[in-house]
Design a protein around this motif. Sequence first.
Motif, PDB file in Angstrom:
ATOM      1  N   GLU A 163      -5.254  -0.586  10.991  1.00  0.00           N
ATOM      2  CA  GLU A 163      -4.070   0.266  11.063  1.00  0.00           C
ATOM      3  C   GLU A 163      -2.829  -0.440  10.507  1.00  0.00           C
ATOM      4  N   ASP A 164      -2.777  -1.745  10.661  1.00  0.00           N
ATOM      5  CA  ASP A 164      -1.624  -2.518  10.182  1.00  0.00           C
ATOM      6  C   ASP A 164      -1.520  -2.530   8.657  1.00  0.00           C
ATOM      7  N   TYR A 165      -2.591  -2.160   7.953  1.00  0.00           N
ATOM      8  CA  TYR A 165      -2.614  -2.295   6.503  1.00  0.00           C
ATOM      9  C   TYR A 165      -2.728  -0.968   5.758  1.00  0.00           C
ATOM     10  N   GLU A 167      -0.728   1.647   5.468  1.00  0.00           N
ATOM     11  CA  GLU A 167       0.491   1.991   4.717  1.00  0.00           C
ATOM     12  C   GLU A 167       0.650   1.092   3.492  1.00  0.00           C
ATOM     13  N   LYS A 170      -1.420   2.082   0.416  1.00  0.00           N
ATOM     14  CA  LYS A 170      -0.969   3.244  -0.358  1.00  0.00           C
ATOM     15  C   LYS A 170      -0.141   2.829  -1.575  1.00  0.00           C
ATOM     16  N   LYS A 171       0.420   1.641  -1.548  1.00  0.00           N
ATOM     17  CA  LYS A 171       1.246   1.146  -2.652  1.00  0.00           C
ATOM     18  C   LYS A 171       0.420   0.426  -3.717  1.00  0.00           C
TER      19      LYS A 171
END
Length: 178
Positions: A163-165, A167, A170-171
């Motif tokens: 979950e920490d990664y 977001e 997405k980049k």
Amino acid sequence: MFKNIKDSQVTITELMLPAHSNFSGKIHGGYILNLMDQIAFACASKHSRHYCVTASVNRVDFLNPIEVGELVTLKASVNYTGRTSMVIGVRVEAENIQTGKKKHCNSSYFTMVAKDENGKNVHVPGIILDSEQSIRRFSRSITRQEQAKDRTSAFKATEFKMEDYLEVLKKHNAKVLL
């Protein structure tokens, strides 16, 4: 026992031949890595007076291509000594024979472990830190070791939190399908 760094330093120079080139006509990175490993071995063995094996290589960035016909000089020096291991700094420079122009091609750090005749780890002599540069290199090796431990533990399967990664991903050039 402690030894002076200069007593274990090794330098080799080799002419780059067409047989060392890759498909684009530049010297093959694998060939340079092989030379780097050889000089790291020579430096570590000279310092420890034992056979040494490569335990790890810390980051190799190829900064400038090496051309056929250039002289490549590799320099190796003991930067850090542990109980049975040494960090050997290796610098690679290429020189155009016709112009005399030199370029830094890459630097790397090889962790070498000294072995006895039965393959068991053996103690290595420490190094004498007699300059600001030698203290800086030794200290940098300590910091690099601590950072490697932190990187390793953060991504252990038992510690990793996906979950920490999500977001961050997405980049980047990846698509998550879960």
